[in-house]
Design an enzyme around this catalytic site. Structure first.
Site, PDB file in Angstrom:
ATOM      1  N   HIS A   1       0.604  -2.899  11.171  1.00 24.48           N
ATOM      2  CA  HIS A   1       1.724  -3.726  11.624  1.00 24.48           C
ATOM      3  C   HIS A   1       2.159  -3.436  13.059  1.00 24.48           C
ATOM      4  CE1 HIS A   1       2.122  -5.582   7.741  1.00 24.48           C
ATOM      5  NE2 HIS A   1       2.103  -4.397   7.167  1.00 24.48           N
TER       6      HIS A   1
ATOM      7  N   ARG B   1      -9.191  -7.659   4.181  1.00 25.09           N
ATOM      8  CA  ARG B   1      -8.039  -7.269   5.007  1.00 25.09           C
ATOM      9  C   ARG B   1      -7.994  -5.759   5.181  1.00 25.09           C
ATOM     10  NH1 ARG B   1      -2.558  -5.828   3.774  1.00 25.09           N
ATOM     11  NH2 ARG B   1      -0.980  -6.706   5.195  1.00 25.09           N
TER      12      ARG B   1
ATOM     13  N   SER C   1       4.382  -6.325   2.787  1.00 29.19           N
ATOM     14  CA  SER C   1       3.069  -6.261   3.438  1.00 29.19           C
ATOM     15  C   SER C   1       1.995  -6.835   2.518  1.00 29.19           C
ATOM     16  CB  SER C   1       2.767  -4.814   3.855  1.00 29.19           C
ATOM     17  OG  SER C   1       1.583  -4.725   4.624  1.00 29.19           O
ATOM     18  N   LEU C   2       1.089  -6.004   2.020  1.00 30.45           N
ATOM     19  CA  LEU C   2       0.081  -6.448   1.055  1.00 30.45           C
ATOM     20  C   LEU C   2       0.711  -7.237  -0.088  1.00 30.45           C
ATOM     21  CD1 LEU C   2      -2.634  -6.243  -0.614  1.00 30.45           C
ATOM     22  CD2 LEU C   2      -1.744  -4.053  -1.419  1.00 30.45           C
TER      23      LEU C   2
ATOM     24  N   GLN D   1       0.833  -1.200   0.000  1.00 32.83           N
ATOM     25  CA  GLN D   1       0.000   0.000   0.000  1.00 32.83           C
ATOM     26  C   GLN D   1       0.865   1.246   0.000  1.00 32.83           C
ATOM     27  OE1 GLN D   1      -3.267  -0.450   2.620  1.00 32.83           O
ATOM     28  NE2 GLN D   1      -3.888   1.685   2.582  1.00 32.83           N
TER      29      GLN D   1
END
Length: 331
Positions: free
Chosen positions: A213, A129, A104-105, A24
């Protein structure tokens, strides 16, 4: 496994390549349109996303509006879709990596590329999510900040001193020069002040919608865990270096658990890239929108080649470097 995957069809057999998938923050209106216009496989990827979600994600990626694209529950499936479309074009042209990793994503994009999870299920999972992460913490309660020029131990100490009973934790360990922290807004602001006092090159609060996170994301993790445990996972066809341990996952259950743990866990990106370099990776390709990960690679190891692939011109450059004799498959 490494020797088998190190070569590219019709390309350079001495290059060990890793594909990296962005997270993101890499979104931009218009992303993916060039590939969809020129490559049927990319166009079909966008159509598949629209059908899986029941919304016009393609229109949102290509035309905006930007404020809607920035919404977390839209951003995450949008970036995933562009990344998978780019991956499929590369794959169709015979480019195979030795390793995959995603920030991440982006770890979901990596697992779609590895065949761990189907694209349709992944795009639905990341839309949820994003929704779960946004809803986990009331707007204004949490914050994130970037700390530049301090080592991880120093940043961890700052977080500990700034917490004062609240949450303040390292969230994205992006490079030796850049660490992002996450937690309660007041604690993060105290950490920024402490970082300035303790010699950071720069410390600033980031314009994000939620404190990703960190342990404040526990409600999102619990909701997503239920979703992911109901999905079919397969063993990855390529090793996927996961965020939470900076090591590859090579079986279905480990892949699922890593995706669950990363909601509250730190993204160990710098360590992941250093692990890949230690395994002989010479060339990194950022597959999807933007060049954020290439920028981080320059901070991690400037001696390594990092390409990005998000449109026709960048595809041409990537193929010229990795597979100069490849015949490009397009409409």
């Amino acid at each position: 496994m490494n020797s088998e995957c190190a070569s590219t069809r019709g390309g350079r057999t001495n290059l060990v390549t890793a594909f990296l998938f962005p997270g993101q923050g890499s979104q931009a209106v218009g992303m993916g349109k060039d590939l969809a216009d020129k490559y049927p496989i990319a166009r079909c990827t966008f159509e598949e996303a629209d059908e899986a979600l029941g919304i016009k994600l393609t229109q949102l990626c290509f035309d905006g509006p930007e404020d809607q694209l920035r919404l977390t529950e839209n951003t995450q499936p949008a970036i995933l879709t562009v990344s998978v479309a780019a991956w499929r074009v590369l794959h169709e042209n015979g480019i195979k990596p030795a390793f995959l990793a995603g920030h991440s994503l982006g770890e979901y994009s990596a697992h779609v590329a590895a065949g761990t999870i189907s694209f349709a299920e992944a795009v639905r999972a990341v839309r949820n999510r994003g929704k779960y992460m946004q809803e986990a913490v009331p707007v204004g309660t949490g914050a994130m900040a970037a700390i530049l020029g301090l080592e991880l131990d120093a940043v961890a100490a700052i977080c500990g001193d700034a917490a004062q009973g609240e949450v303040c934790e390292p969230a994205n360990i992006n490079s030796p020069e850049q660490i992002v922290i996450s937690g309660h807004a007041a604690a993060v602001e105290r950490a920024v002040k402490l970082a300035d006092e303790r010699g950071a090159k720069r410390a600033k609060v980031l314009p994000v919608s939620a404190p990703f996170h960190c342990s404040l994301m526990k409600p999102a993790q619990e909701r997503l865990s239920s979703d992911l445990r109901n999905l079919q996972f397969s063993a990855p066809k390529f090793p996927v270096v996961c965020n939470v341990c900076a090591r590859p996952v090579e079986d279905a259950n480990s892949a699922r658990e890593a995706l669950i743990r990363q909601v509250t866990g730190s993204v160990k990106w710098s360590e992941s890239m250093q692990w890949l370099v230690g395994r002989g990776v010479h060339t990194f390709v950022e597959v999807g929108p933007g060049k954020v990960l290439c920028g981080l690679m320059r901070q991690i190891d400037r001696s390594k080649k990092c390409l990005n692939m998000e449109d026709e011109p960048s595809l041409q450059k990537t193929l010229e470097f990795l597979a100069p004799n490849a015949v490009i498959a397009q409409s």
